[in-house]
Scaffold this active site. Structure first.
Site, PDB file in Angstrom:
ATOM      1  N   ASN A  82       0.831  -1.196   0.000  1.00 55.91           N
ATOM      2  CA  ASN A  82       0.000   0.000   0.000  1.00 55.91           C
ATOM      3  C   ASN A  82       0.874   1.258   0.000  1.00 55.91           C
ATOM      4  OD1 ASN A  82      -2.365   1.606   0.211  1.00 55.91           O
ATOM      5  ND2 ASN A  82      -3.378  -0.012   1.371  1.00 55.91           N
ATOM      6  N   HIS A 112      23.106   4.114  12.266  1.00 59.10           N
ATOM      7  CA  HIS A 112      24.336   4.813  12.649  1.00 59.10           C
ATOM      8  C   HIS A 112      24.718   4.423  14.079  1.00 59.10           C
ATOM      9  CE1 HIS A 112      23.988   7.478   9.145  1.00 59.10           C
ATOM     10  NE2 HIS A 112      22.692   7.526   9.421  1.00 59.10           N
TER      11      HIS A 112
END
Length: 212
Positions: A82, A112
């Site tokens: 969707n 990170h």
């Protein structure tokens, strides 16, 4: 060791000019896809074959779509995605067959380091994300780096998935955790106390799974 080799081994890596050029190219294709008319189905499907590394037979993606690359990802047969899928996909994301992905889902395989000194140059790491066959991801689900969601499992709306989810389970929450197994009871009751055989007969259809 090259950046690509470091990425595949799960080590810290940095963007290169070459990868940025590829990203610009891919995002241009995604821009074109997101601006197609709803009735231009052939053009949409043509662009999807250029955007993704592989897109299976009968797979459908509703725009808008967002991705870092797209070409690193594979999508299986008959999968329905969707609107507003967001893919952070430097390493690549695997989405199986017969998967349902609700609106506003984010799949992330790059992150990170927590310590600021380890990310001051933009250092990052990438770990594979795998959505196995038959999975349903509810609206606003976020799947984090390194996660595999097992076959036929359902992830409740708004969940943040930090760890692997076993097959044939319902899991939900922040952080996401297994609530229970999916079993025979769920073949009889499709939603709360609603039984499959309580309503009128299903209409005739060519769609798999909807035949009497």
């Amino acid at each position: 060791m090259t950046n690509e080799e470091r990425m595949k081994k799960g080590y810290l890596w940095l963007d290169t000019g070459e990868s940025m050029d590829l990203q610009i190219h891919q995002r241009s294709l995604i821009y074109d896809f997101n601006h197609t008319r709803p009735d231009n189905v052939e053009r949409r499907q043509e662009l999807l074959t250029q955007i993704f590394g592989h897109i299976g037979e009968g797979a459908w993606v509703e725009p808008p779509l967002f991705a870092s690359f797209g070409c690193t990802d594979t999508i299986g047969d008959r999968t329905y995605i969707n609107s507003n899928l967001n893919l952070v996909d430097d390493l690549g994301i695997t989405i199986g067959s017969d998967v349902l992905i609700a609106p506003n889902v984010t799949l992330i395989n790059t992150g990170h380091p927590l310590h600021h000194e380890l990310r001051k140059h933009g250092e990052m790491y990438s770990l594979p994300v795998v959505i196995e066959d038959g999975v349903w991801l509810g609206a606003n689900v976020t799947v984090c780096p390194g996660v595999t969601i097992g076959k036929n499992s359902v992830i409740g709306a708004g969940s943040v998935v930090l760890h692997d989810i076993p097959a044939n389970t319902f899991a939900a929450g922040v952080p996401c955790r297994v609530i229970r197994e999916i079993g025979e009871h769920d073949k009889e009751y499709y939603y709360h106390d609603r039984r499959v055989d309580d309503g009128p007969g299903m209409p005739e259809t060519d769609l798999p799974g909807l035949q009497d």
